[in-house]
Design a protein around this motif. Sequence first.
Motif, PDB file in Angstrom:
ATOM      1  N   SER A   1       0.825  -1.221   0.000  1.00  7.93           N
ATOM      2  CA  SER A   1       0.000   0.000   0.000  1.00  7.93           C
ATOM      3  C   SER A   1       0.855   1.266   0.000  1.00  7.93           C
ATOM      4  O   SER A   1       0.316   2.372  -0.107  1.00  7.93           O
ATOM      5  CB  SER A   1      -0.926   0.004   1.216  1.00  7.93           C
ATOM      6  N   GLY A   2       2.173   1.105   0.161  1.00  6.43           N
ATOM      7  CA  GLY A   2       3.058   2.249   0.187  1.00  6.43           C
ATOM      8  C   GLY A   2       3.197   2.913   1.544  1.00  6.43           C
ATOM      9  O   GLY A   2       3.844   3.966   1.656  1.00  6.43           O
ATOM     10  N   ASP A   3       2.621   2.318   2.586  1.00  7.81           N
ATOM     11  CA  ASP A   3       2.684   2.889   3.929  1.00  7.81           C
ATOM     12  C   ASP A   3       3.917   2.335   4.643  1.00  7.81           C
ATOM     13  O   ASP A   3       3.843   1.345   5.368  1.00  7.81           O
ATOM     14  CB  ASP A   3       1.404   2.546   4.703  1.00  7.81           C
ATOM     15  N   LEU A   4       5.049   2.969   4.466  1.00  2.00           N
ATOM     16  CA  LEU A   4       6.297   2.453   5.027  1.00  2.00           C
ATOM     17  C   LEU A   4       6.378   2.640   6.542  1.00  2.00           C
ATOM     18  O   LEU A   4       7.091   1.895   7.215  1.00  2.00           O
ATOM     19  CB  LEU A   4       7.492   3.124   4.343  1.00  2.00           C
ATOM     20  N   ILE A   5       5.664   3.614   7.079  1.00  5.00           N
ATOM     21  CA  ILE A   5       5.614   3.759   8.542  1.00  5.00           C
ATOM     22  C   ILE A   5       4.934   2.532   9.152  1.00  5.00           C
ATOM     23  O   ILE A   5       5.424   1.935  10.122  1.00  5.00           O
ATOM     24  CB  ILE A   5       4.881   5.047   8.943  1.00  5.00           C
ATOM     25  N   ALA A   6       3.802   2.131   8.567  1.00  6.07           N
ATOM     26  CA  ALA A   6       3.111   0.934   9.041  1.00  6.07           C
ATOM     27  C   ALA A   6       3.957  -0.313   8.799  1.00  6.07           C
ATOM     28  O   ALA A   6       3.953  -1.245   9.613  1.00  6.07           O
ATOM     29  CB  ALA A   6       1.753   0.796   8.349  1.00  6.07           C
ATOM     30  N   ALA A   7       4.703  -0.337   7.694  1.00  8.56           N
ATOM     31  CA  ALA A   7       5.547  -1.497   7.397  1.00  8.56           C
ATOM     32  C   ALA A   7       6.658  -1.645   8.429  1.00  8.56           C
ATOM     33  O   ALA A   7       6.965  -2.759   8.868  1.00  8.56           O
ATOM     34  CB  ALA A   7       6.141  -1.369   5.996  1.00  8.56           C
ATOM     35  N   ARG A   8       7.258  -0.516   8.827  1.00 14.79           N
ATOM     36  CA  ARG A   8       8.298  -0.593   9.852  1.00 14.79           C
ATOM     37  C   ARG A   8       7.715  -1.082  11.170  1.00 14.79           C
ATOM     38  O   ARG A   8       8.352  -1.846  11.909  1.00 14.79           O
ATOM     39  CB  ARG A   8       8.977   0.767  10.026  1.00 14.79           C
ATOM     40  N   ALA A   9       6.491  -0.657  11.481  1.00 18.23           N
ATOM     41  CA  ALA A   9       5.844  -1.117  12.710  1.00 18.23           C
ATOM     42  C   ALA A   9       5.500  -2.601  12.641  1.00 18.23           C
ATOM     43  O   ALA A   9       5.511  -3.303  13.661  1.00 18.23           O
ATOM     44  CB  ALA A   9       4.586  -0.296  12.975  1.00 18.23           C
ATOM     45  N   ALA A  10       5.196  -3.097  11.442  1.00 16.74           N
ATOM     46  CA  ALA A  10       4.797  -4.499  11.289  1.00 16.74           C
ATOM     47  C   ALA A  10       5.997  -5.431  11.169  1.00 16.74           C
ATOM     48  O   ALA A  10       5.857  -6.640  11.408  1.00 16.74           O
ATOM     49  CB  ALA A  10       3.907  -4.644  10.050  1.00 16.74           C
ATOM     50  N   TRP A  11       7.149  -4.895  10.804  1.00 16.35           N
ATOM     51  CA  TRP A  11       8.300  -5.760  10.540  1.00 16.35           C
ATOM     52  C   TRP A  11       8.754  -6.520  11.782  1.00 16.35           C
ATOM     53  O   TRP A  11       8.969  -7.733  11.734  1.00 16.35           O
ATOM     54  CB  TRP A  11       9.475  -4.932   9.986  1.00 16.35           C
ATOM     55  N   LEU A  12       8.906  -5.816  12.903  1.00 17.97           N
ATOM     56  CA  LEU A  12       9.472  -6.471  14.096  1.00 17.97           C
ATOM     57  C   LEU A  12       8.584  -7.591  14.632  1.00 17.97           C
ATOM     58  O   LEU A  12       9.093  -8.696  14.879  1.00 17.97           O
ATOM     59  CB  LEU A  12       9.749  -5.431  15.184  1.00 17.97           C
ATOM     60  N   PRO A  13       7.266  -7.401  14.824  1.00 14.49           N
ATOM     61  CA  PRO A  13       6.454  -8.530  15.302  1.00 14.49           C
ATOM     62  C   PRO A  13       6.519  -9.732  14.363  1.00 14.49           C
ATOM     63  O   PRO A  13       6.543 -10.884  14.824  1.00 14.49           O
ATOM     64  CB  PRO A  13       5.036  -7.950  15.357  1.00 14.49           C
ATOM     65  N   ALA A  14       6.564  -9.472  13.063  1.00 13.41           N
ATOM     66  CA  ALA A  14       6.632 -10.574  12.108  1.00 13.41           C
ATOM     67  C   ALA A  14       7.960 -11.312  12.235  1.00 13.41           C
ATOM     68  O   ALA A  14       8.010 -12.543  12.247  1.00 13.41           O
ATOM     69  CB  ALA A  14       6.449 -10.048  10.685  1.00 13.41           C
ATOM     70  N   HIS A  15       9.041 -10.556  12.334  1.00  8.90           N
ATOM     71  CA  HIS A  15      10.355 -11.196  12.427  1.00  8.90           C
ATOM     72  C   HIS A  15      10.504 -11.969  13.725  1.00  8.90           C
ATOM     73  O   HIS A  15      10.998 -13.109  13.735  1.00  8.90           O
ATOM     74  CB  HIS A  15      11.461 -10.146  12.311  1.00  8.90           C
ATOM     75  N   LEU A  16      10.093 -11.391  14.835  1.00  7.82           N
ATOM     76  CA  LEU A  16      10.242 -12.074  16.122  1.00  7.82           C
ATOM     77  C   LEU A  16       9.398 -13.343  16.173  1.00  7.82           C
ATOM     78  O   LEU A  16       9.795 -14.332  16.785  1.00  7.82           O
ATOM     79  CB  LEU A  16       9.860 -11.135  17.266  1.00  7.82           C
TER      80      LEU A  16
END
Length: 330
Positions: free
Chosen positions: A113-128
Amino acid sequence: MHNSSTDAAEVYLANSSGALLGEIDGLAPGTTRPIQVTLGRGSYAFRCLVEDTDAVSGHAVKITSGPATGGPAVQPVNQHDVIPPTLAYQKWVADGFGAEVDKVDALRDAVDSGDLIAARAAWLPAHLGFVRLGGAYGAFGDLGGAIDGTDAGLPGGVSDKDFGGFHRVEYGLWHGESAASLRGPADQLAKDLRALRAEWGSTRMDPLDTGLRAHEITEDSIQFDLTGRSDFGSGTSLASARAGLDGTVELLKVLNPLLAPRDPALPGLNSALHTAEHDLDTLAATGKDGGWRAPASLPRAQRELINGDFGDLAERLAPVAVIFDIRRTA
């Protein structure tokens, strides 16, 4: 112990119950090595297993003087003992894939969707979420590397076309790349994770590895997370170390029925785990906006504290790997 044969041998010293007090693995032909143990009153015998020959047990020797009990003795486990906890852990991993797919989908959707702020917030829970499944990484095969591999060994480093997975997306999110450039890696990450989940139903973890993995998770954390080598911009490698502790706890939980009667030091190990968890959680609370801090940004005393916690933990986990080493019996 002296090996007078022409082949390498394994040597065990056992008491009358079959519990092992000492062992030598790989006693080369013509060599002599010591087994240093404290023997209490009781009966003991050596068992020698030379390559390509049947096991040979020596005569039992009875000791009638000295202390009532000797040094630590561990009842060996066999492959059949380790199969039930391995299957239980496999099921736990399978159950974890559902939530993990949802988290990676949220990451992919934010990038798409192009929302990189939301992507940065979603990255850590997914990785952990993926890191917590770390006890199974040896069974994940090539897909495991595609999902959570780094740029190590790639000629082009972070710019190499084969650099992908979580860390490729991480690098782009924290190094100013556009959403358009990250859509391909994020989509591929989601596809690889779904493929791994589909394959997992027919995958069988090696029971021989189950006890070893708990120690290896901590070793990897020391080598990669505490040094920041697994950080590609987010500054969250200590969070990965914390998730690794969760994975270690889960492994020890399924191994506990076999481990508890064999390891008198288990309470100390559990205490060391709690200490490492507490100290990392305390650090997380001191970061900017309540977040994690990169290891290099920590004051020396805090780095030494965490390094000490994990060094102690690695030493305490080493006997677990030894206890669950499947030994030849015939």
